[in-house]
Design an enzyme around this catalytic site. Structure first.
Site, short mmCIF file in Angstrom:
data_model
loop_
_atom_site.label_atom_id
_atom_site.label_comp_id
_atom_site.label_asym_id
_atom_site.label_seq_id
_atom_site.Cartn_x
_atom_site.Cartn_y
_atom_site.Cartn_z
N GLY A 1 -7.35 3.75 -7.99
CA GLY A 1 -7.00 4.88 -8.11
C GLY A 1 -6.15 5.75 -7.78
N VAL B 1 -1.01 -1.49 -4.26
CA VAL B 1 -0.87 -1.94 -2.91
C VAL B 1 0.21 -3.20 -3.02
CG1 VAL B 1 -1.89 -2.97 -0.96
CG2 VAL B 1 -2.95 -1.18 -2.08
N LYS C 1 0.47 0.61 1.38
CA LYS C 1 -0.56 1.39 0.26
C LYS C 1 0.55 2.50 -0.23
CE LYS C 1 -4.37 4.45 0.10
NZ LYS C 1 -5.69 4.71 0.70
N ASP D 1 -17.38 6.17 2.30
CA ASP D 1 -17.06 5.42 1.31
C ASP D 1 -17.30 4.08 1.60
OD1 ASP D 1 -16.52 5.02 -1.50
OD2 ASP D 1 -14.45 5.06 -1.33
#
Length: 682
Positions: free
Chosen positions: A372, A376, A390, A487
């Protein structure tokens, strides 16, 4: 007309006046005292011993000791510390004032501390030597903001982090520095100071200062000036200089008056004598004028500086109308090495040209995956080192706040089970994070792929579970910061070339204070299915919410089944309710991944399921800490308690993870669930 004698007398009087004025102006500035933690009223014997102890400390200050600690024969412990830049006279004066004032302010206390600008003095009836105490603390800050309210000052944080790193290399445990911050066409100065009492060792000093930095992020970082002083260490940041200048080098002594031979008699009148008198007179007047001018300059500049410092305490706000990208870029470039060929373990600021060259201009061939946040890419530096880049998309819901959070957090963390951030880049419209390249991408790329999952035998799965558990314990309990990941999921676990796990993606992580147990937010981040019920429903998160996510991940590793979107062909139930039902029916072996069930130790697999169920209990207080989890994983002799039912209600709200790697992985594992209806930045 001045005679030579009058001139000398005048200079002596002027010198005495300057000395007296300087002495008056160098009186220490008392800030606060705290008569804390008293264990009872001090008796006559205690007071007598304390008086003798203070006399000894004052004596040491008179002998030019800037720090001294001592104890009495009836167990009274005391120390003083003078600020590292103050003169011997200032230190002596401050300690003398402190020993008198603390007795006046805390006459019956057995434990007390007093803070001056120039020194700190404390005593107690328990031994505190060598212990990094941060409380009680003195917090002072300017009422004006340096940026918009609540916006961290990255310049302050960067400068203080630099100083903390350097203070650990100094015997004096004191460091101060200044930097010039450019905001548009303006150049603004900033000054920082860190110091520890010298009874601490280097590691304790660093921990003490780091704990204060965490508190500063809560109370003070948006202010133009602030300080936090604890019993064992202190931080200070200002936009003006507050330290004493270094002592001037000793002046060259005046030439000795050497008796001259008598001049010959004046046969031609008094011309030469008159000339000599005029020269002496002019020289005397000139010297007096110079001294007077210097005195005037000293007086007005000194009083002006003092007035300026007083004004700054309630001064006008200095508007720093920079955006977050510019401030973060300045912070990073000031505190990283701008090189790309180093393997020292330090973070680097990569220029955009280097990244473009390494990734072949972000070519699709180099693309490892996309989440989202954006894509990468794999890259290779000119020294042959492989990296993963990233690239934050302009459309990403992971914005600059998450980018900044990830950089600042992971830069401070060092553990073999955490992914290593090599550096970053903020140029033009690009926001790039550069990580070590992980050859085996992320855990979900193996675990949920019908072919690759066969590469995960029992030994590898057990090693992955143990590594993740150790990494989480480091974040929660062992690092100098207490960090809640928020997360924790399979796509955020990377695997190196030996299949060792590394936790990644700290964009949504949060720092907790040393005594903080939980926090609340109205903006939920993370991935449903892994979220603890109290977090998903009420926004409450803590170490125990990470423990819950780890429990879900353990069940996935043992079973090979993905909890998100789980659908049993015979039962309309969630992943957790399915696990719980089989466990209670004594059919736990059916949970084990069919690719390993015939070759793994069944008892070990069932024990891991048992530990996982303890981690996903509905009440956070029932869940173990990560240190306890590691003990249970390491020792088969520890009896496991019976788990209570997990929160099935959360299972019924599970939705599909739209940021699946489709089995390809990203090479960095930074694939976050970016569900527009459920995820947001915190």
């Amino acid at each position: 007309m001045f005679s030579l004698r009058n001139y000398i007398v005048f200079l002596l009087l002027l010198f005495a006046f300057l000395t007296l004025t300087s002495s008056i102006n160098s009186q220490p500035t008392l800030r606060h005292n705290d008569c804390y933690g008293s264990t009872g009223t001090a008796n006559a014997s205690y007071n007598s011993s304390l008086t003798a102890l203070f006399e000894s400390l004052s004596s040491k200050a008179s002998q030019n000791y800037s720090f001294y600690n001592e104890s009495s024969n009836i167990s009274i412990y005391s120390l003083y510390l003078c600020r590292g830049d103050v003169s011997n006279e200032t230190c002596k004066s401050c300690v003398s004032s402190a020993t008198q004032e603390i007795r006046n302010r805390c006459p019956s206390s057995k434990t007390a501390i007093i803070w001056y600008d120039e020194c700190t003095l404390r005593y107690a009836d328990v031994n505190f030597f060598g212990k990094p105490d941060t409380q009680p603390w003195l917090i002072m800050n300017n009422v004006e903001n340096t940026t918009s309210p609540g916006q961290p000052n990255f310049y302050a944080r960067g400068l203080l982090e630099q100083l903390i790193g350097r203070v650990n290399e100094k015997d004096r445990l004191f460091e101060t520095d200044e930097q010039i911050v450019k905001i548009g066409d303006r150049s603004l100065p900033s000054y920082g100071l860190v110091q520890c009492t010298r009874d601490l060792d280097v590691g304790s000093c660093g921990k003490c200062l780091s704990d204060l930095v965490v508190e500063a992020q809560v109370c003070c970082e948006s202010k133009i000036g602030w300080r936090i002083s604890g019993p064992s260490c202190s931080l200070r940041y200002e936009n003006y200089s507050f330290t004493e200048p270094p002592p001037a080098p000793p002046a060259t002594p005046p030439s000795q008056l050497v008796p001259q031979a008598q001049p010959p008699p004046d046969n031609g009148g008094g011309g030469k004598k008159t000339t000599k008198i005029i020269v002496i007179t002019i020289a005397s007047i000139a010297s007096i004028a110079v001294v007077a001018a210097l005195f005037g300059f000293w007086y007005y500049s000194s009083s002006g500086r003092r007035k300026q410092e007083r004004d700054r305490e309630t001064g006008q706000e200095i508007p720093l109308r920079n955006n977050l990208a510019r401030s973060l870029s300045m912070h990073l470039m000031d505190n990283m090495h701008a090189r790309d060929d180093d393997d020292s373990g330090e973070m680097h600021y990569f220029d955009l040209t280097t990244i473009l060259t390494a990734t072949n201009n972000f070519s699709d061939v180099n693309k490892l995956g996309e989440g989202g946040f954006g894509p990468v890419y794999k890259g290779k530096l000119i020294n042959g080192k492989e990296i993963a880049v990233k690239r934050l998309s302009m459309k990403s819901k992971q914005g600059l706040e998450e980018f900044k959070n990830e950089v600042i957090l992971i830069a401070k963390l060092q553990h073999k089970n955490l992914v290593r951030l090599l550096g970053c880049c903020l140029e033009e419209d690009e926001k790039l994070l550069v990580y070590e390249f992980m050859a085996n991408t992320s855990l979900d790329a193996f675990l949920f792929d019908p072919n690759k999952c066969k590469d995960l035998d029992w030994a590898k799965r057990k090693n992955i579970v143990n590594g993740i558990a150790k990494g989480l314990q480091y974040l929660h309990e062992d690092s100098r910061l207490k960090i809640i990941h928020r997360d924790m999921k399979a796509s955020n676990v990377l695997l190196d070339d030996e299949m060792n796990p590394k936790i990644s993606d700290f964009g949504t992580a949060r720092i907790f204070g040393s005594n903080q147990m939980e926090a609340n937010t109205i903006r939920i981040v993370g991935t449903y299915g892994y979220m603890a019920p109290e977090y998903a429903m009420e926004g409450l998160f803590s170490m125990k919410s990470d423990v819950y996510s780890f429990g879900i991940l353990m069940l996935e590793i043992v079973s090979g089944k993905k909890n998100s979107g789980f659908n049993h062909p015979d039962r309309a139930q969630s992943f957790l309710s399915y696990v719980w039902q089989l466990w209670n029916e004594g059919k736990g072996v059916e949970l084990i991944d069919q690719t390993i069930v015939d070759i793994c130790p069944i008892s070990e697999a069932l024990r891991l399921i048992h530990i996982a169920l303890l981690c996903v209990q509905e009440d956070p207080n029932d869940r173990p800490t990560m240190s306890r989890v590691n003990l249970m994983l390491a020792s088969k002799s520890i009896n496991l308690p019976k788990p209570s039912a997990p929160p099935f209600s959360v299972g019924r709200l599970i939705i599909f993870d739209q940021s699946s790697t489709n089995g390809t992985g990203t090479g960095t594992g930074f694939v976050t669930s970016d569900l527009s209806s459920t995820s947001a930045s915190s």
